[in-house]
Write a protein that holds these residues in place. Structure first.
Motif, PDB file in Angstrom:
ATOM      1  N   ASP A 166       0.843  -1.216   0.000  1.00 47.01           N
ATOM      2  CA  ASP A 166       0.000   0.000   0.000  1.00 47.01           C
ATOM      3  C   ASP A 166       0.868   1.252   0.000  1.00 47.01           C
ATOM      4  O   ASP A 166       0.604   2.211  -0.733  1.00 47.01           O
ATOM      5  N   HIS A 215       2.450   1.567  -3.326  1.00 48.85           N
ATOM      6  CA  HIS A 215       1.446   1.947  -4.334  1.00 48.85           C
ATOM      7  C   HIS A 215       1.092   3.433  -4.233  1.00 48.85           C
ATOM      8  O   HIS A 215       1.003   4.137  -5.238  1.00 48.85           O
ATOM      9  N   SER A 253       3.767   5.417  -5.728  1.00 50.09           N
ATOM     10  CA  SER A 253       3.756   5.171  -7.182  1.00 50.09           C
ATOM     11  C   SER A 253       2.690   6.029  -7.852  1.00 50.09           C
ATOM     12  O   SER A 253       2.912   6.614  -8.921  1.00 50.09           O
ATOM     13  N   ARG A 254       1.521   6.122  -7.218  1.00 45.63           N
ATOM     14  CA  ARG A 254       0.420   6.914  -7.792  1.00 45.63           C
ATOM     15  C   ARG A 254       0.788   8.393  -7.840  1.00 45.63           C
ATOM     16  O   ARG A 254       0.503   9.078  -8.813  1.00 45.63           O
TER      17      ARG A 254
END
Ligand SMILES: Nc1ncnc2c1ncn2[C@@H]1O[C@H](COP(=O)(O)OP(=O)(O)OP(=O)(O)O)[C@@H](O)[C@H]1O
Ligand SMILES: Cc1ncc(C[n+]2csc(CCOP(=O)(O)O)c2C)c(N)n1
Ligand SMILES: [Mg+2]
Length: 332
Positions: A110, A113, A116-117
């Motif tokens: 999480d 991620h 990354s977003r």
């Protein structure tokens, strides 16, 4: 002979030159924050890989798995930032102790991620294996940069102003707080957050790489005392660094003065600041710094100047304090 007698960089030097004749034209191999690989068209690929090993880079009970996932990507993005690149893709390899909770790894992903977003960089592959007892995280990151725009450690010119993009030493003080199990409220909490959740300077790096006069960049991972040495070695230059110019946060000053600790030790030798260390031609420094402040609402902090020769001089209060690279983090 063991590794500690030659150190991490002495070890890398033993084999790095052997591969030089295999390098393609226009490529930069071992020795910079990223390798630079020319591609068809008007771009270049920048590639780096960085590992985080339990008990070497993190203690599992001192960092949340969310932050660990976030930090694993952040330190890799920082190497792309150091070249002036924009991230394109990441690859994540994990060696996982078999008794680790699945929830722990879910949370780690999480954190990975979410960052990354923020930078719109997809995870595009990796590898998963079992480890003995320790968690090992290895990330490979790919970025792109306009042809000729990658800023290398070899670009420093005599007279350039040496600057950093952020306050130094907070992360190392945060690590000190964690390692010594000091309370984690107020100022301490802010310092720990700088250690566990560093912000990679991706936008700053790619903006700086478009500016004339920005000759050389790297990120600060081992501490400026040793990191500046890499710029001087690769550029064949010396430097004078003025400790009075080092940007220290109020939090670091308060923390150190309350405990009679030396903030300059954290700021020069602690490492993991993950800001950028760069050199800018003297004539263009003021205009780049002004434009940088307008763009990012924060400062470029001048900390010294590049000189001819190969000597590194540390000054404070107008006096010479020491000569030569100082101690930064070293694995051996
Ligand atoms: N085992 C290895 N094989 C090949 N190259 C290596 C190896 N270890 C390190 N290097 C290269 O040596 C240079 C210095 O490595 P280092 O890990 O210190 O990079 P850095 O960018 O200075 O630090 P950080 O990884 O903390 O950002 C880099 O160019 C890196 O790619
Ligand atoms: C438990 C624990 N002990 C020490 C440290 C400090 N530390 C580890 S690696 C490194 C430099 C960057 O790493 P690399 O050169 O591998 O990219 C630093 C400053 C830590 N984070 N956790
Ligand atoms: Mg680096």
């Amino acid at each position: 002979m063991n590794l500690s007698s030659i150190g991490e960089f002495g070890f890398i030097k033993r084999f790095s030159g052997k591969f030089d004749d295999l390098l393609g034209p226009g490529s930069t191999g071992i020795g910079d924050d990223c390798a630079v690989i020319p591609v068809e068209g008007d771009g270049e690929l920048v590639v780096s890989t960085d590992m985080l090993v339990e008990d070497v880079h993190f203690l599992r009970d001192k960092i949340s798995s969310y932050d660990l996932g976030y930090k694993s990507l952040a330190v890799n993005l920082s190497d792309i930032a150091a070249m002036g690149g924009s991230p394109v893709a990441s690859f994540l390899s994990l060696a996982i102790p078999p008794d680790l909770d699945l929830e722990y790894m879910d949370c780690l992903l999480d954190g990975y991620h979410d960052l990354s977003r923020r930078f719109a960089v997809p995870l595009m592959g990796g590898d998963t294996t079992r480890s003995g007892e320790k968690l090992v995280i290895s990330v490979t990151i790919l970025g792109k940069v306009a042809k000729g725009r990658a800023r290398l450690r070899s670009g420093a010119q005599t007279g350039d102003i040496v600057a950093v993009t952020g306050k130094l030493g907070d992360s190392a003080a945060g690590l000190h707080i964690l390692l010594n199990s000091l309370g984690c409220e107020g100022v301490n909490e802010q310092l720990v957050a700088k250690h566990t959740k560093p912000e990679p300077c991706v936008k700053e790096g790619s903006w700086l790489a478009t500016q004339d006069g920005v000759n050389c960049m790297m990120d600060v991972s081992d501490g400026i005392a040793s990191d500046i040495g890499h710029i001087l070695n690769r550029s064949g230059k010396g430097a004078v660094i003025d400790l009075n110019g080092l940007p220290l946060s109020d939090e670091l000053r308060t923390f150190c003065s309350d405990r009679q600790l030396d903030p300059y030790y954290f700021a020069t030798s602690g490492g993991e600041d993950y800001c950028l260390l760069l050199t800018i031609s003297k004539d263009l420094f003021d205009s780049v710094a002004k434009a940088y402040s307008r763009e990012f609402s924060t400062c470029l902090y001048p900390i010294g100047q590049i000189t001819d020769g190969s000597e590194l001089t540390w000054k404070k209060d107008g006096k010479v304090l020491a000569k030569g690279p100082g101690k930064g983090f070293s694995h051996f």
